[in-house]
Scaffold this active site. Sequence first.
Site, PDB file in Angstrom:
ATOM      1  N   HIS A 280      96.621  62.622  63.091  1.00  0.00           N
ATOM      2  CA  HIS A 280      97.930  62.504  63.739  1.00  0.00           C
ATOM      3  C   HIS A 280      98.704  61.367  63.109  1.00  0.00           C
ATOM      4  O   HIS A 280      98.150  60.317  62.820  1.00  0.00           O
ATOM      5  CB  HIS A 280      97.775  62.253  65.237  1.00  0.00           C
ATOM      6  CG  HIS A 280      99.052  62.506  65.986  1.00  0.00           C
ATOM      7  ND1 HIS A 280      99.421  63.753  66.432  1.00  0.00           N
ATOM      8  CD2 HIS A 280     100.062  61.679  66.324  1.00  0.00           C
ATOM      9  CE1 HIS A 280     100.596  63.679  67.032  1.00  0.00           C
ATOM     10  NE2 HIS A 280     101.014  62.431  66.978  1.00  0.00           N
TER      11      HIS A 280
ATOM     12  N   ASP B 201     102.610  65.590  78.604  1.00  0.00           N
ATOM     13  CA  ASP B 201     103.211  65.074  77.373  1.00  0.00           C
ATOM     14  C   ASP B 201     104.388  65.928  76.944  1.00  0.00           C
ATOM     15  O   ASP B 201     105.403  65.415  76.479  1.00  0.00           O
ATOM     16  CB  ASP B 201     102.184  64.996  76.235  1.00  0.00           C
ATOM     17  CG  ASP B 201     102.800  64.359  74.997  1.00  0.00           C
ATOM     18  OD1 ASP B 201     103.294  63.223  75.110  1.00  0.00           O
ATOM     19  OD2 ASP B 201     102.831  64.999  73.937  1.00  0.00           O
TER      20      ASP B 201
ATOM     21  N   ARG C 273     111.526  61.341  76.663  1.00  0.00           N
ATOM     22  CA  ARG C 273     111.558  60.101  75.879  1.00  0.00           C
ATOM     23  C   ARG C 273     112.474  60.249  74.668  1.00  0.00           C
ATOM     24  O   ARG C 273     113.166  59.316  74.284  1.00  0.00           O
ATOM     25  CB  ARG C 273     110.138  59.729  75.422  1.00  0.00           C
ATOM     26  CG  ARG C 273     109.276  59.202  76.558  1.00  0.00           C
ATOM     27  CD  ARG C 273     107.823  59.102  76.128  1.00  0.00           C
ATOM     28  NE  ARG C 273     107.663  58.245  74.980  1.00  0.00           N
ATOM     29  CZ  ARG C 273     106.753  58.438  74.012  1.00  0.00           C
ATOM     30  NH1 ARG C 273     105.919  59.447  74.070  1.00  0.00           N
ATOM     31  NH2 ARG C 273     106.668  57.613  73.004  1.00  0.00           N
TER      32      ARG C 273
ATOM     33  N   SER D 167     100.624  59.460  74.564  1.00  0.00           N
ATOM     34  CA  SER D 167     101.134  60.749  74.107  1.00  0.00           C
ATOM     35  C   SER D 167     100.252  61.309  72.981  1.00  0.00           C
ATOM     36  O   SER D 167      99.821  62.476  73.017  1.00  0.00           O
ATOM     37  CB  SER D 167     102.578  60.551  73.610  1.00  0.00           C
ATOM     38  OG  SER D 167     102.987  61.577  72.780  1.00  0.00           O
TER      39      SER D 167
ATOM     40  N   LYS E  24      96.992  64.447  73.532  1.00  0.00           N
ATOM     41  CA  LYS E  24      97.051  65.737  72.821  1.00  0.00           C
ATOM     42  C   LYS E  24      95.777  65.958  72.012  1.00  0.00           C
ATOM     43  O   LYS E  24      95.227  67.055  71.969  1.00  0.00           O
ATOM     44  CB  LYS E  24      98.246  65.764  71.868  1.00  0.00           C
ATOM     45  CG  LYS E  24      99.576  65.904  72.556  1.00  0.00           C
ATOM     46  CD  LYS E  24     100.655  66.304  71.578  1.00  0.00           C
ATOM     47  CE  LYS E  24     101.167  65.160  70.737  1.00  0.00           C
ATOM     48  NZ  LYS E  24     102.200  64.340  71.337  1.00  0.00           N
TER      49      LYS E  24
HETATM   50  N1  URA Z   1     104.003  61.110  68.166  1.00  0.00           N
HETATM   51  C1  URA Z   1     103.566  61.549  69.365  1.00  0.00           C
HETATM   52  O1  URA Z   1     102.826  62.527  69.462  1.00  0.00           O
HETATM   53  N2  URA Z   1     103.953  60.884  70.447  1.00  0.00           N
HETATM   54  C2  URA Z   1     104.744  59.791  70.399  1.00  0.00           C
HETATM   55  O2  URA Z   1     105.019  59.244  71.419  1.00  0.00           O
HETATM   56  C3  URA Z   1     105.194  59.344  69.145  1.00  0.00           C
HETATM   57  C4  URA Z   1     104.807  60.023  68.030  1.00  0.00           C
END
Ligand code: URA
Length: 442
Positions: free
Chosen positions: A82, A161, A168, A183, A187
């Site tokens: 990620h 999320d 957000r 966040s 995931k």
């Molecule tokens: N990527 C994400 O998945 N969440 C965030 O809050 C910022 C970047």
Amino acid sequence: MIPVELIGKKRRGGELSPDEIYYLVDGYVRGDIPDYQMAAWLMAVCFTGMTDAETLALTRCMVQSGRVVDLSDIPGVKVDKHSTGGVGDKVSILLAPLVASCGVPVPMISGRGLGHTGGTLDKLESIPGFRTDIDIEEYRELVRTVGVVMAGQTGELVPADKKMYALRDVTATVECIPLMAGSIMSKKIAGGVDALVLDVKTGSGAFIRDREGAVELARTLIGIGEGYGKRTIAFITDMNQPLGRAVGNRLEIIECAECLRGRNIEDLCALTLRLAGAMLFLGGKSDSVDAGIRTAKDALRSGKAYQKCIELVRAQGGDPSYIEDPTRFAPARVRTEVCAGESGYVAAIDNRGIGIAALAAGAGRMKVGDAVDPAAGIVVYKKIGDAVGNREPVATVYGSSETRVDDAARRVRAAYTIGVDRQEPPRLVYCMMDAHGYTEYS
Ligand code: URA
């Protein structure tokens, strides 16, 4: 509990209990807490922060808001990557098929464009037919049969999320370490991974611009990952200029297709290989990150990664002929070149400005639910340290409306600083971190 009390407590810098955080997150997902109260609480978190215990509680609530995928019956160590988000960051699109082609299953849950940054899902959906709304059964099936899936968090996976991320994005509450950590990690954990590689961006195009903040974010992410028993490696990487050349959904897909077919876009390919090396190491396919990089290089050169990408696109409903021949994409209706106003060297790029320019061209969203223009975006020709002549093009802006393209071009021009002396380009990767420590790269 009373929402306004919890918002006030956080605004005053108080620590919320896991129950209080659960009350807010669960209430928001069920629709009992309205957007404006959630937005106020998120803003209070941005100003006053969260303790590690609160961040972990937030992550847990977010994970529990939906289902958690169980991939334990699928052989192999499942590894995902990620990125904390950047401008032109299309690494996932190269990396997921590359790593899967080396035998490590990659269940990847990605996001949409957020703030000034692009999102992997929006990029993938610019391939005609490509579906990212994959349900859990299909998700498991794709990991089992193709060895890779690239999906969005649906209503089933981390609905908290999905809703909070969208809020957000339009309330200036993205740049906040605990909210980003919750966040990202919710995931990944819900996606059923065994191990995780994180690309934590720093620089003018990153959400967390300073190195210290990036290290703190990496420390928080690693803490949550290891707390869940997932081996986690993080890299702190540069985001002071776009990664690769293309910024914008379709343009980035074209750049990835070119790299998979052998074009060497230096920074993009080098970073992809480094992250792939770490994924192959965590996936048990190499003895070290460096050995993993060598394996990944072979897979990229031999066309194995390209073949896996074609297989992935086809399996998720996309038309692979657009990857085989990117000239099939219809050209943007409007394009304009941005030229330097003087000769010299590119001294700096306001990379956030480039991201906002792409947004202005139509590549991102101004408010929740806006559609993105797949053709819109920017291709940059000049990066930090490059020589540039007076009136030489530094970038081209693409889009569907002249007004938007002109606005974007003005922003791109303003984002470039041309100087007399040549600057060294920034280092691509600053350091690697895991639960045991920190390795600085020179
Ligand atoms: N990527 C994400 O998945 N969440 C965030 O809050 C910022 C970047």
